[in-house]
Design a protein around this motif. Structure first.
Motif, PDB file in Angstrom:
ATOM      1  N   ALA A 107      -9.636 -15.591  -2.221  1.00  0.00           N
ATOM      2  CA  ALA A 107     -10.742 -15.108  -3.055  1.00  0.00           C
ATOM      3  C   ALA A 107     -11.647 -14.176  -2.258  1.00  0.00           C
ATOM      4  CB  ALA A 107     -11.545 -16.286  -3.595  1.00  0.00           C
ATOM      5  N   GLY A 108     -11.917 -14.527  -1.004  1.00  0.00           N
ATOM      6  CA  GLY A 108     -12.767 -13.686  -0.173  1.00  0.00           C
ATOM      7  C   GLY A 108     -12.172 -12.326   0.088  1.00  0.00           C
ATOM      8  N   LEU A 109     -10.875 -12.300   0.382  1.00  0.00           N
ATOM      9  CA  LEU A 109     -10.193 -11.025   0.629  1.00  0.00           C
ATOM     10  C   LEU A 109     -10.197 -10.150  -0.611  1.00  0.00           C
ATOM     11  CD1 LEU A 109      -7.111 -12.223   2.724  1.00  0.00           C
ATOM     12  CD2 LEU A 109      -9.059 -10.906   3.549  1.00  0.00           C
ATOM     13  N   VAL A 110      -9.865 -10.758  -1.749  1.00  0.00           N
ATOM     14  CA  VAL A 110      -9.818  -9.992  -2.995  1.00  0.00           C
ATOM     15  C   VAL A 110     -11.203  -9.465  -3.359  1.00  0.00           C
ATOM     16  CG1 VAL A 110      -9.441 -10.161  -5.485  1.00  0.00           C
ATOM     17  CG2 VAL A 110      -7.784 -11.168  -3.921  1.00  0.00           C
ATOM     18  N   SER A 315     -12.012  -9.170  -9.529  1.00  0.00           N
ATOM     19  CA  SER A 315     -12.760  -9.689  -8.383  1.00  0.00           C
ATOM     20  C   SER A 315     -13.643 -10.857  -8.801  1.00  0.00           C
ATOM     21  CB  SER A 315     -13.609  -8.575  -7.763  1.00  0.00           C
ATOM     22  OG  SER A 315     -12.798  -7.536  -7.257  1.00  0.00           O
ATOM     23  N   VAL A 316     -14.311 -10.713  -9.932  1.00  0.00           N
ATOM     24  CA  VAL A 316     -15.180 -11.791 -10.418  1.00  0.00           C
ATOM     25  C   VAL A 316     -14.357 -13.004 -10.844  1.00  0.00           C
ATOM     26  CG1 VAL A 316     -16.808 -12.433 -12.251  1.00  0.00           C
ATOM     27  CG2 VAL A 316     -17.068 -10.256 -11.057  1.00  0.00           C
ATOM     28  N   SER A 317     -13.139 -12.774 -11.323  1.00  0.00           N
ATOM     29  CA  SER A 317     -12.288 -13.902 -11.729  1.00  0.00           C
ATOM     30  C   SER A 317     -11.917 -14.785 -10.543  1.00  0.00           C
ATOM     31  CB  SER A 317     -11.012 -13.391 -12.418  1.00  0.00           C
ATOM     32  OG  SER A 317     -10.072 -12.878 -11.484  1.00  0.00           O
ATOM     33  N   PHE A 318     -12.058 -14.256  -9.320  1.00  0.00           N
ATOM     34  CA  PHE A 318     -11.762 -15.043  -8.127  1.00  0.00           C
ATOM     35  C   PHE A 318     -12.953 -15.854  -7.629  1.00  0.00           C
ATOM     36  CE2 PHE A 318      -7.845 -12.717  -7.859  1.00  0.00           C
ATOM     37  CZ  PHE A 318      -7.013 -13.516  -7.092  1.00  0.00           C
ATOM     38  N   LEU A 364      -2.569  -7.351   3.366  1.00  0.00           N
ATOM     39  CA  LEU A 364      -2.757  -8.737   3.795  1.00  0.00           C
ATOM     40  C   LEU A 364      -2.768  -9.714   2.625  1.00  0.00           C
ATOM     41  CD1 LEU A 364      -5.544  -8.244   6.490  1.00  0.00           C
ATOM     42  CD2 LEU A 364      -3.140  -8.787   6.902  1.00  0.00           C
ATOM     43  N   ILE A 365      -3.378  -9.297   1.523  1.00  0.00           N
ATOM     44  CA  ILE A 365      -3.513 -10.188   0.369  1.00  0.00           C
ATOM     45  C   ILE A 365      -2.163 -10.489  -0.264  1.00  0.00           C
ATOM     46  CG2 ILE A 365      -4.441 -10.356  -1.982  1.00  0.00           C
ATOM     47  CD1 ILE A 365      -6.802  -8.627  -0.990  1.00  0.00           C
ATOM     48  N   LEU A 366      -1.316  -9.464  -0.377  1.00  0.00           N
ATOM     49  CA  LEU A 366      -0.064  -9.628  -1.112  1.00  0.00           C
ATOM     50  C   LEU A 366       0.840 -10.721  -0.542  1.00  0.00           C
ATOM     51  CD1 LEU A 366       1.548  -8.721  -3.502  1.00  0.00           C
ATOM     52  CD2 LEU A 366       2.428  -6.787  -2.171  1.00  0.00           C
ATOM     53  N   PRO A 367       1.159 -10.734   0.773  1.00  0.00           N
ATOM     54  CA  PRO A 367       2.033 -11.808   1.268  1.00  0.00           C
ATOM     55  C   PRO A 367       1.388 -13.189   1.215  1.00  0.00           C
ATOM     56  CG  PRO A 367       1.232 -10.463   3.089  1.00  0.00           C
ATOM     57  CD  PRO A 367       0.849  -9.753   1.825  1.00  0.00           C
ATOM     58  N   ILE A 368       0.047 -13.260   1.410  1.00  0.00           N
ATOM     59  CA  ILE A 368      -0.632 -14.564   1.360  1.00  0.00           C
ATOM     60  C   ILE A 368      -0.611 -15.124  -0.060  1.00  0.00           C
ATOM     61  CG2 ILE A 368      -2.836 -15.759   1.630  1.00  0.00           C
ATOM     62  CD1 ILE A 368      -3.514 -13.761   3.847  1.00  0.00           C
ATOM     63  N   GLY A 369      -1.134 -14.334  -0.991  1.00  0.00           N
ATOM     64  CA  GLY A 369      -1.208 -14.796  -2.372  1.00  0.00           C
ATOM     65  C   GLY A 369       0.157 -14.994  -3.007  1.00  0.00           C
ATOM     66  N   PHE A 370       1.055 -14.047  -2.785  1.00  0.00           N
ATOM     67  CA  PHE A 370       2.385 -14.134  -3.376  1.00  0.00           C
ATOM     68  C   PHE A 370       3.155 -15.305  -2.775  1.00  0.00           C
ATOM     69  CE2 PHE A 370       6.663 -11.856  -4.111  1.00  0.00           C
ATOM     70  CZ  PHE A 370       6.761 -12.375  -5.388  1.00  0.00           C
ATOM     71  N   GLY A 371       2.958 -15.536  -1.471  1.00  0.00           N
ATOM     72  CA  GLY A 371       3.615 -16.673  -0.827  1.00  0.00           C
ATOM     73  C   GLY A 371       3.160 -17.996  -1.420  1.00  0.00           C
TER      74      GLY A 371
END
Length: 418
Positions: A107-110, A315-318, A364-371
């Motif tokens: 959430a912080g990254l996004v 962003s707000v949805s996170f 950075l967000i894509l591999p973390i979130g997708f993983g």
């Protein structure tokens, strides 16, 4: 199997903008809004600039990269939308369910990336207004931000959001199609290059993949889908179709923009980086003169405004849940847009270094979130309400995830250089 309704975990009530549509229990308008929110969030100022630059550099060979990126993007979004849609939980909630703290990190990254990118989106809207009407970019950017604020302040913010992104998305496609026809691109050469390109640029391919499904864009449509009420295992078919259509809409826009610029480049025109709107604006001007520049302004403004809306909403949805009151979410979103607009007006231009820094978050967000989502699909059937996740889709997602690791590695290298 656990019984699941659109208002299940963790929501207690259906947000504004999701009106029941007969027995289906969700609004078709909101579903289309989810599709176009994802598509138009991807089609921002950066999308236009990337497509123009790679078309100038690679020519017809860029067609191969576009097709490959569409295939990979579909693999990513099918998994993202299905896990989020079936679970009824947002990505950061799933992250915390898998490992406490991961969701907060995501959430912080996004959210941070969304703030910085939205400053650039507002700047892009200002440039679009400048190309369209000749107004000062700062005035155009401020007015565009005010329009976005008005959408979220409206009494039926959800419906307004869905309709505006669909309308502007279709406007961009039609306008770009008109210029593509005018520029007379070598379509045959482009088709041949899909399977037999003169050159293949791996960097270009991964760059446009990250630009299409990286950062907040990955979750824009899927989170809007939750607000539409289209959740639970019983809606898997609709969820899957929506995820594919969203990427096809984005891909169609990329192809039309590529062809419009390719026609100009193939005709021998030299596109200046210093022209209004950069090389893309120069290409539209070369294809249709002054009218082409005005059309480009409409496209750039539409792309930027929808990206402002998409970045703010996602962003707000996170930092909220489906249980958060609709009015509260709207006010937070308004504050988000207003803050970005004020920063833009203070610095007077898109903060290049900040945009580069925020761009690394996409990788950075894509591999973390997708993983996290793939882990839920593989090991956390309880979060999917007993749904048996297809092995083939998980395998396809795993292959796509390996590519996102490459994007993440490049992002870490770039962070070290900043």
């Amino acid at each position: 199997m656990t019984q699941h309704t659109p208002a299940d975990t963790p929501a207690g009530s259906q947000p504004a903008g999701s009106q029941p549509a007969g027995a289906s229990g969700f609004s078709r308008t909101a579903v289309m809004g989810a599709v176009f929110l994802m598509a138009t969030s991807a089609i921002g100022p950066g999308f236009i600039t990337q497509t123009a630059n790679f078309t100038i550099t690679l020519g017809a060979a860029f067609a191969c990269a576009i097709v490959i990126s569409i295939v990979v993007d579909i693999a990513v979004q099918m998994n993202v939308w299905r896990v989020i849609g079936v679970s009824g939980l947002r990505a950061h909630q799933l992250g915390n369910a898998v490992l406490p703290g991961v969701g907060f990190l995501l959430a912080g990254l996004v959210f941070l990336g969304g703030v910085v990118f939205n400053i650039g989106n507002i700047a892009g809207a200002g440039l679009g207004v400048n190309a369209m009407l000749g107004l000062d970019p700062r005035i155009g950017g401020a007015a565009s931000a005010a329009l976005a604020v008005g959408i979220f302040l409206s009494r039926r913010a959800g419906v307004a959001l869905d309709r505006i992104v669909v309308l502007l998305g279709l406007l961009m496609i039609v306008a770009t199609l008109a210029i593509a026809v005018t520029s007379s691109p070598p379509v045959g050469e482009a088709l041949v290059s899909v399977v037999r390109p003169d050159t293949f640029d791996f960097v270009a391919t991964t760059t446009i993949i990250g630009g299409t499904v990286g950062g907040y864009i990955t979750y824009a449509g899927a989170h809007r889908l939750l607000d539409s009420g289209l959740t639970g295992p019983e809606h898997v078919g609709d969820i899957t179709r929506s995820s594919v259509v969203s990427i096809l809409v984005t891909g169609l826009m990329r192809i039309l923009l590529f062809l419009a610029i390719l026609g100009v480049v193939a005709g021998g025109a030299v596109l200046s980086q210093d022209a209004v709107g950069g090389p893309a604006g120069a290409a539209f001007s070369a294809a249709a003169g002054e009218a082409g520049l005005r059309v480009f302004g409409v496209i750039l403004w539409s792309a930027a405004l929808t990206s402002v809306i998409g970045a703010a909403y996602t962003s707000v949805s996170f930092v909220t849940t489906s249980a958060t009151a609709e009015r509260t979410r709207s006010l937070i979103t308004v504050a988000f847009i207003a803050f970005c607009a004020v920063v833009y007006l203070i610095i007077e231009q898109a903060p290049t270094q900040l945009l580069i820094f925020a761009g690394t978050f996409n990788g950075l967000i894509l591999p973390i979130g997708f993983g996290v989502l793939l882990w839920v699909a593989w090991r956390r059937r309880d979060l999917l309400h007993g749904y048996r996740y297809p092995g083939w889709l998980l395998a396809v997602g795993a292959i796509a995830w390996l590519l996102t690791l490459y994007l993440g590695y490049n992002a870490l290298l770039l962070l070290g250089d900043l």
